[in-house]
Design an enzyme around this catalytic site. Sequence first.
Site, PDB file in Angstrom:
ATOM      1  N   GLY A 185       0.830  -1.206   0.000  1.00 42.88           N
ATOM      2  CA  GLY A 185       0.000   0.000   0.000  1.00 42.88           C
ATOM      3  C   GLY A 185       0.859   1.247   0.000  1.00 42.88           C
ATOM      4  O   GLY A 185       1.999   1.254  -0.452  1.00 42.88           O
ATOM      5  N   GLY A 186       0.283   2.304   0.575  1.00 49.85           N
ATOM      6  CA  GLY A 186       1.001   3.580   0.615  1.00 49.85           C
ATOM      7  C   GLY A 186       2.293   3.502   1.396  1.00 49.85           C
ATOM      8  O   GLY A 186       3.153   4.384   1.270  1.00 49.85           O
ATOM      9  N   GLY A 420      23.843  15.706 -28.432  1.00 49.95           N
ATOM     10  CA  GLY A 420      23.295  16.137 -27.144  1.00 49.95           C
ATOM     11  C   GLY A 420      23.849  15.323 -25.992  1.00 49.95           C
ATOM     12  O   GLY A 420      24.009  15.834 -24.877  1.00 49.95           O
ATOM     13  N   ALA A 421      24.151  14.061 -26.266  1.00 49.05           N
ATOM     14  CA  ALA A 421      24.655  13.204 -25.189  1.00 49.05           C
ATOM     15  C   ALA A 421      26.071  13.638 -24.773  1.00 49.05           C
ATOM     16  O   ALA A 421      26.447  13.523 -23.604  1.00 49.05           O
ATOM     17  CB  ALA A 421      24.649  11.745 -25.625  1.00 49.05           C
TER      18      ALA A 421
HETATM   19  C1  HXC Z   1      -3.473  -5.091  11.465  1.00 44.78           C
HETATM   20  C2  HXC Z   1      -2.369  -6.854  10.552  1.00 44.78           C
HETATM   21  C3  HXC Z   1      -2.182  -6.142   9.365  1.00 44.78           C
HETATM   22  C4  HXC Z   1      -2.681  -4.821   9.288  1.00 44.78           C
HETATM   23  C5  HXC Z   1      -1.282  -8.066   9.129  1.00 44.78           C
HETATM   24  N1  HXC Z   1      -1.821  -8.035  10.363  1.00 44.78           N
HETATM   25  N2  HXC Z   1      -1.509  -6.915   8.493  1.00 44.78           N
HETATM   26  N3  HXC Z   1      -3.026  -6.330  11.588  1.00 44.78           N
HETATM   27  N4  HXC Z   1      -3.319  -4.333  10.365  1.00 44.78           N
HETATM   28  N5  HXC Z   1      -2.522  -4.059   8.197  1.00 44.78           N
HETATM   29  C6  HXC Z   1      -1.775  -9.105  11.351  1.00 44.78           C
HETATM   30  C7  HXC Z   1      -2.653 -10.287  11.000  1.00 44.78           C
HETATM   31  O1  HXC Z   1      -3.962 -10.073  11.449  1.00 44.78           O
HETATM   32  C8  HXC Z   1      -1.963 -11.396  11.769  1.00 44.78           C
HETATM   33  O2  HXC Z   1      -2.319 -11.283  13.130  1.00 44.78           O
HETATM   34  C9  HXC Z   1      -0.512 -11.033  11.672  1.00 44.78           C
HETATM   35  O3  HXC Z   1      -0.472  -9.633  11.378  1.00 44.78           O
HETATM   36  C10 HXC Z   1       0.208 -11.748  10.588  1.00 44.78           C
HETATM   37  O4  HXC Z   1      -0.537 -11.637   9.401  1.00 44.78           O
HETATM   38  P1  HXC Z   1      -0.842 -12.872   8.456  1.00 44.78           P
HETATM   39  O5  HXC Z   1      -1.860 -12.416   7.490  1.00 44.78           O
HETATM   40  O6  HXC Z   1      -1.141 -14.081   9.304  1.00 44.78           O
HETATM   41  O7  HXC Z   1       0.550 -13.081   7.780  1.00 44.78           O
HETATM   42  P2  HXC Z   1       0.864 -13.495   6.294  1.00 44.78           P
HETATM   43  O8  HXC Z   1       0.046 -14.676   5.909  1.00 44.78           O
HETATM   44  O9  HXC Z   1       2.325 -13.621   6.204  1.00 44.78           O
HETATM   45  O10 HXC Z   1       0.430 -12.263   5.391  1.00 44.78           O
HETATM   46  C11 HXC Z   1       1.114 -11.071   5.471  1.00 44.78           C
HETATM   47  C12 HXC Z   1       0.342  -9.991   4.698  1.00 44.78           C
HETATM   48  C13 HXC Z   1      -1.119  -9.992   5.117  1.00 44.78           C
HETATM   49  C14 HXC Z   1       0.500 -10.266   3.183  1.00 44.78           C
HETATM   50  C15 HXC Z   1       1.055  -8.659   4.971  1.00 44.78           C
HETATM   51  O11 HXC Z   1      -1.166  -9.923   6.529  1.00 44.78           O
HETATM   52  C16 HXC Z   1      -1.875  -8.870   4.571  1.00 44.78           C
HETATM   53  O12 HXC Z   1      -2.292  -8.860   3.419  1.00 44.78           O
HETATM   54  N6  HXC Z   1      -2.118  -7.840   5.431  1.00 44.78           N
HETATM   55  C17 HXC Z   1      -2.858  -6.699   5.024  1.00 44.78           C
HETATM   56  C18 HXC Z   1      -2.046  -5.868   4.087  1.00 44.78           C
HETATM   57  C19 HXC Z   1      -2.763  -4.625   3.777  1.00 44.78           C
HETATM   58  O13 HXC Z   1      -3.658  -4.599   2.931  1.00 44.78           O
HETATM   59  N7  HXC Z   1      -2.435  -3.564   4.540  1.00 44.78           N
HETATM   60  C20 HXC Z   1      -3.016  -2.310   4.378  1.00 44.78           C
HETATM   61  C21 HXC Z   1      -2.357  -1.698   3.144  1.00 44.78           C
HETATM   62  S1  HXC Z   1      -2.957  -0.140   2.893  1.00 44.78           S
HETATM   63  P3  HXC Z   1      -2.347 -12.566  14.113  1.00 44.78           P
HETATM   64  O14 HXC Z   1      -2.865 -12.022  15.394  1.00 44.78           O
HETATM   65  O15 HXC Z   1      -3.224 -13.552  13.459  1.00 44.78           O
HETATM   66  O16 HXC Z   1      -0.920 -13.041  14.200  1.00 44.78           O
HETATM   67  C22 HXC Z   1      -1.871   0.742   3.696  1.00 44.78           C
HETATM   68  C23 HXC Z   1      -2.137   2.139   3.579  1.00 44.78           C
HETATM   69  C24 HXC Z   1      -0.930   2.892   3.907  1.00 44.78           C
HETATM   70  O17 HXC Z   1      -0.961   0.321   4.301  1.00 44.78           O
HETATM   71  C25 HXC Z   1      -1.175   4.240   3.392  1.00 44.78           C
HETATM   72  C26 HXC Z   1      -0.020   5.115   3.718  1.00 44.78           C
HETATM   73  C27 HXC Z   1      -0.241   6.419   3.119  1.00 44.78           C
END
Ligand code: HXC
Length: 533
Positions: A185-186, A420-421
């Site tokens: 994401g961001g 130019g280069a």
């Molecule tokens: C809260 C999160 C989390 C999140 C993971 N976890 N991402 N908790 N917020 N964003 C937690 C899970 O619930 C889990 O908790 C533990 O972390 C491990 O995650 P898993 O999914 O079991 O691990 P894995 O299978 O390795 O997958 C990793 C992952 C996946 C690919 C990163 O977790 C995922 O897709 N997470 C969401 C990614 C996402 O969309 N994030 C938001 C992006 S938008 P437990 O308690 O079960 O261990 C963003 C905006 C930023 O970031 C903008 C900035 C400007």
Amino acid sequence: MDNDLTKTSKSPSPRPPAASVRRLREAVTKASAGGGQARVDAQKARGKFTARERIHYLLDEGSFQELDLLVGTRATAFGLGDKEIPGDGVITGFGQIAGREVCVYAQDFTVLGGSLGLAHAQKICKIMDLACENRVPVIGLLDSGGARIQEGVDSLDGYAEIFYRNVKCSGVIPQISVILGPCAGGAVYSPALTDFVFMVEGISQMFVTGPDVVKAATGEEVSFDGLGGSEAHAGKSGVCHFVAKSEPDCFRQVRELLSYLPQSRWERAPRVANPDPIRRTVPLLEKMCDLDPRRPYRIHHIIWQIADEHKFFEVQPIYAKNVVTGFCRMGGEVVGVVANNPAHLAGALDINASDKAARFIRMLNAFNIPVLTLVDVPGYWPGVQQEHGGIIRHGAKILHAYAEATVPKITVILRKAYGGAYIAMSSKHMRGDFNFALPCAEIAVMGPAGAVEILYSREIKACKTDEEKAALKAKLSAEYAAKFASPYQTASTGSIDEVIEPAQLRYKVVRALRFLREKRAPGAHENRGNIPL
Ligand code: HXC
């Protein structure tokens, strides 16, 4: 009263610690534990180190001083209030690399997936402020699921605070991002705003939208690694500067990179004792002057030959290979090298090479590192795709970067420098400080074949047969080459300071660097951000 605290531990019958000390120790043990054994095991099963191990391997042994270990989240929504969130999922502090101070943060994937909540962001911001105020590099070890969903917009605001600081620190202190897991994401925009991005094969991933969203939006099917792994970003997107085979290899590379950088824009990169004689001759360059001008060669062979102890630390080695960028030392002094590489696209400048070179030059200028430009360039790369892709806009970035740079600029024309280069590659009138050429250099508005087609089009059209045409072209090309395909016309106008003996190149560059050490150009003290180009 005995004031020597060290005696306590040596005492044969130690007194039990005071209750307050016991409380501290318990709190530290609990906060240091990460997300528990099961999650640590899962982390290891993926071939990844824990956040604490990473800091241990990156920094000088025993130098880490942790801050904010006891910070916890204040958010309570979606059950966060009932959870243990040690250190809020990030470890921050300062330590040393090769005896020089650095600030560091490491996201802990075992704690809520290293996700970024408000307290987590505040810890990172605090360490960035500390780095900037104390003029030391900041290194982020990223391994995170992104914005902590339970904390809503607070997480987004936390990212914004980090991005803002990335920009404020840009060109002020070196900022290094090491991606050691997901970065989604961001969240990818913090690394993108920093000076250097490292990734590790097989474990690092960066993407704005993951494979599922990509499939839903465009129908394309792609794996996590195919979309945002190290190969994609080091070879295709240009986001990543260095790829490592493993985490230890990655930390070794980070340490090596820092050896070429100053602590901040107010310093110079460390000079080292140089055992390699500065008068060492480079016979290979004489051989190069004998080479057919159309024959490609890897520019690395020349850089290795002229650098101290033949060491060259390449930056973005697999992106836009037609331009090579990296660091070496010459006479003990750090130099940034920008070089055309005839082994790829004949060393021509295209869109990606222009972006790569321009950003590297701007980074060098921000951190007071001299630029050595090695020129062997037939021109800008032609084609509709390049023109419509904006070669004019991208190519202009190199011109801007060189003209803006106030650091010492030494240019050597090895072979071709056309059109130019020629101007773009730090020519005299773009304010190269010293511009040298080898005797085999060809400096002209364009190559002989193209030039005669334009200059003598009427005479060529008047030829009756193809054979006659070919013979005339060959004759005219030879005449043109004799006049222009040499460095002497340019040397006669002062646009080349010296046509040098090829074998003397190393010595000439070292002498020029030493002479330019105290260079003071107008604007040299202005703040210069390293915007991602
Ligand atoms: C809260 C999160 C989390 C999140 C993971 N976890 N991402 N908790 N917020 N964003 C937690 C899970 O619930 C889990 O908790 C533990 O972390 C491990 O995650 P898993 O999914 O079991 O691990 P894995 O299978 O390795 O997958 C990793 C992952 C996946 C690919 C990163 O977790 C995922 O897709 N997470 C969401 C990614 C996402 O969309 N994030 C938001 C992006 S938008 P437990 O308690 O079960 O261990 C963003 C905006 C930023 O970031 C903008 C900035 C400007």
